[in-house]
Enzyme design. Structure first.
Site, PDB file in Angstrom:
ATOM      1  N   LYS A 110     -41.669  16.832   9.062  1.00 21.77           N
ATOM      2  CA  LYS A 110     -40.918  16.829   8.023  1.00 21.77           C
ATOM      3  C   LYS A 110     -39.681  17.708   8.418  1.00 21.77           C
ATOM      4  O   LYS A 110     -38.383  17.276   8.058  1.00 21.77           O
ATOM      5  CB  LYS A 110     -41.420  16.983   6.714  1.00 21.77           C
ATOM      6  CG  LYS A 110     -42.176  16.038   6.081  1.00 21.77           C
ATOM      7  CD  LYS A 110     -42.942  16.225   4.925  1.00 21.77           C
ATOM      8  CE  LYS A 110     -43.855  14.933   4.310  1.00 21.77           C
ATOM      9  NZ  LYS A 110     -44.925  15.381   3.324  1.00 21.77           N
ATOM     10  N   LYS A 189     -42.620   0.571  13.644  1.00 23.36           N
ATOM     11  CA  LYS A 189     -43.520   0.514  12.432  1.00 23.36           C
ATOM     12  C   LYS A 189     -42.500   0.532  11.087  1.00 23.36           C
ATOM     13  O   LYS A 189     -41.526   1.486  11.042  1.00 23.36           O
ATOM     14  CB  LYS A 189     -44.489   1.710  12.526  1.00 23.36           C
ATOM     15  CG  LYS A 189     -45.168   2.036  11.255  1.00 23.36           C
ATOM     16  CD  LYS A 189     -45.970   3.092  10.993  1.00 23.36           C
ATOM     17  CE  LYS A 189     -46.386   3.359   9.594  1.00 23.36           C
ATOM     18  NZ  LYS A 189     -46.856   4.798   9.192  1.00 23.36           N
ATOM     19  N   LYS A 192     -40.128   3.454   5.342  1.00 22.14           N
ATOM     20  CA  LYS A 192     -38.710   4.026   4.714  1.00 22.14           C
ATOM     21  C   LYS A 192     -37.925   4.858   5.246  1.00 22.14           C
ATOM     22  O   LYS A 192     -36.934   4.755   5.193  1.00 22.14           O
ATOM     23  CB  LYS A 192     -39.206   4.631   3.268  1.00 22.14           C
ATOM     24  CG  LYS A 192     -39.531   3.458   1.962  1.00 22.14           C
ATOM     25  CD  LYS A 192     -40.353   4.149   0.954  1.00 22.14           C
ATOM     26  CE  LYS A 192     -41.578   4.339   1.375  1.00 22.14           C
ATOM     27  NZ  LYS A 192     -42.735   5.002   0.237  1.00 22.14           N
TER      28      LYS A 192
HETATM   29  P1  ADP Z   1     -43.278   5.075   4.666  1.00 25.18           P
HETATM   30  O1  ADP Z   1     -43.756   5.303   5.970  1.00 25.18           O
HETATM   31  O2  ADP Z   1     -42.611   3.907   4.300  1.00 25.18           O
HETATM   32  O3  ADP Z   1     -42.616   6.342   3.886  1.00 25.18           O
HETATM   33  P2  ADP Z   1     -45.824   5.821   3.224  1.00 25.18           P
HETATM   34  O4  ADP Z   1     -45.943   7.136   3.896  1.00 25.18           O
HETATM   35  O5  ADP Z   1     -45.189   6.490   1.821  1.00 25.18           O
HETATM   36  O6  ADP Z   1     -44.661   4.871   3.641  1.00 25.18           O
HETATM   37  O7  ADP Z   1     -47.082   5.092   2.989  1.00 25.18           O
HETATM   38  C1  ADP Z   1     -47.686   4.614   1.916  1.00 25.18           C
HETATM   39  C2  ADP Z   1     -49.012   4.226   2.605  1.00 25.18           C
HETATM   40  O8  ADP Z   1     -48.537   2.684   3.085  1.00 25.18           O
HETATM   41  C3  ADP Z   1     -49.699   4.827   3.507  1.00 25.18           C
HETATM   42  O9  ADP Z   1     -51.010   4.699   3.030  1.00 25.18           O
HETATM   43  C4  ADP Z   1     -49.552   4.334   4.762  1.00 25.18           C
HETATM   44  O10 ADP Z   1     -50.359   4.221   5.586  1.00 25.18           O
HETATM   45  C5  ADP Z   1     -49.095   2.759   4.417  1.00 25.18           C
HETATM   46  N1  ADP Z   1     -48.108   2.245   5.365  1.00 25.18           N
HETATM   47  C6  ADP Z   1     -46.793   2.500   5.359  1.00 25.18           C
HETATM   48  N2  ADP Z   1     -46.203   1.901   6.445  1.00 25.18           N
HETATM   49  C7  ADP Z   1     -47.104   1.184   6.983  1.00 25.18           C
HETATM   50  C8  ADP Z   1     -47.092   0.098   7.988  1.00 25.18           C
HETATM   51  N3  ADP Z   1     -45.990  -0.172   8.491  1.00 25.18           N
HETATM   52  N4  ADP Z   1     -48.182  -0.532   8.466  1.00 25.18           N
HETATM   53  C9  ADP Z   1     -49.285  -0.226   7.923  1.00 25.18           C
HETATM   54  N5  ADP Z   1     -49.471   0.778   6.654  1.00 25.18           N
HETATM   55  C10 ADP Z   1     -48.324   1.473   6.234  1.00 25.18           C
END
Ligand code: ADP
Ligand code: TRP
Length: 320
Positions: A110, A189, A192
């Site tokens: 981060k 991937k 956000k």
């Molecule tokens: P982001 O990467 O969009 O910030 P988060 O880290 O908040 O997403 O992820 C929330 C949940 O969604 C987690 O359990 C994460 O493993 C899952 N997740 C997020 N993006 C993906 C993706 N592209 N493919 C599969 N699972 C995902």
């Protein structure tokens, strides 16, 4: 079996969140006592806009309900409604070795992304340990990026148990297979933090626009298209029937059709897949009282589950 997981309200749920986390969390409500919370205290480490935090928290709750979370089976709540969590986090922090947190990758990642190095960002895994240990959780389904936080949680629990006796149950992680991460509109991937997301419940026109803007290579219309690494196929795989998916793959390999055509099929697939959930979402969102009621009841239940654990701990450490 008590299943617990949390999601940060740092944005609106996207297709990656749904197929990577929400869908399986909702299926798990049939397998045990599921507790799911919206980690608004965690999100404070990065979200500085009060209205956005409130809005996203509520929208995530609505999306979970629209996608099939059944409040009679699973308990859905806001992290900040459980007032013993910051207290527990403090107590845990008093036994947490600095070195344990200094080794955490997510903090370093981060900072590398330019986030402000706050104490909260550093001690984030301790707050997460509090979330997990407060409810005597058995299983914690998370993505691979959270595996180290689960290990920290177990280390902290062991430390308390060594110092004060048998207080905490040691949780097991359930790491999702992320070999098939859902690709975003740029092929990386979906996340956000990469700005390549397709939110679950976009209106028709913005959804079409996002899907038509998926980046593709410059293979001419008449030539076969590469299947490997295609964002279109990577998303379509999740929303299409196996025959529709096989048809699109065959058309990719055959050549003669352009990416625009495939994107139109993908749009139709996503739109149709979420149609029943979209209808349910409209119904739920039309009754704000119902969402409040579900979150309040969820918080009540979670507080009840945490109460004996907190009593056990406070007594053992000399508070009260
Ligand atoms: P982001 O990467 O969009 O910030 P988060 O880290 O908040 O997403 O992820 C929330 C949940 O969604 C987690 O359990 C994460 O493993 C899952 N997740 C997020 N993006 C993906 C993706 N592209 N493919 C599969 N699972 C995902
Ligand atoms: N840290 C998790 C994430 O960013 C969210 C979270 C907070 C969580 N507390 C938790 C997940 C407890 C599982 C259990 O995705």
């Amino acid at each position: 079996m008590r299943i617990l997981s949390g999601i940060q309200p740092t944005g609106l749920p996207h297709l990656g969140n749904y197929f990577g986390m929400m869908k399986s969390a909702i299926e798990l409500q049939e397998k045990g006592e599921a507790l799911y919370f919206i980690a608004d205290l965690h999100a404070l480490t990065t979200v500085r806009d009060a209205e956005a935090l409130r809005h996203n928290t509520r929208e995530i709750a609505i999306d979970f309900l629209a996608c099939g979370l059944d409040p009679k089976k699973a308990c859905l709540f806001r992290q900040s409604d459980i007032t013993c969590i910051p207290e527990l986090s403090w107590i845990l922090s008093t036994v947490t070795p600095m070195g344990l947190l200094e080794r955490c990758h997510s903090y370093k990642d981060k900072l590398a992304k330019g986030l402000h190095a706050s104490l909260g960002l550093f001690s984030y895994p301790v707050l997460m340990a509090a979330d997990i240990l407060a409810y005597d959780s058995d299983v914690v389904p998370v993505g691979r990026d959270q595996k180290q936080h689960l290990e920290v949680t177990r280390d902290i629990a062991v430390k308390i148990n060594e110092l004060y006796g048998d207080i905490f149950k040691l949780p097991q992680s359930m790491i999702r297979d992320e070999s098939a991460a859902i690709p975003g509109t740029d092929g990386a991937k979906m996340s956000k933090s990469y700005g390549n997301t397709v939110e679950l419940f976009l209106e028709e026109a913005p959804l079409r626009k996002k899907i038509m803007a998926i980046q593709t290579d410059s293979t001419p219309v008449e030539s076969p298209k590469p299947v490997e690494g295609s964002a279109i196929l990577g998303i379509y795989r999740h929303v299409a029937s196996s025959t529709d998916y096989a048809d699109m793959e065959t058309d990719f390999l055959a050549g003669g059709k352009g990416y625009g055509d495939f994107k139109k099929r993908l749009f139709a697939g996503v739109w149709e897949y979420f149609a029943p959930m979209r209808a349910e979402r409209v119904r739920i969102a039309s009754d704000p009282g119902e969402v409040d009621h579900i979150l309040n009841e969820g918080a009540k239940r979670a507080t009840e589950i945490a109460a004996p654990v907190m009593d056990r701990l406070r007594k053992a450490i000399g508070l009260r």
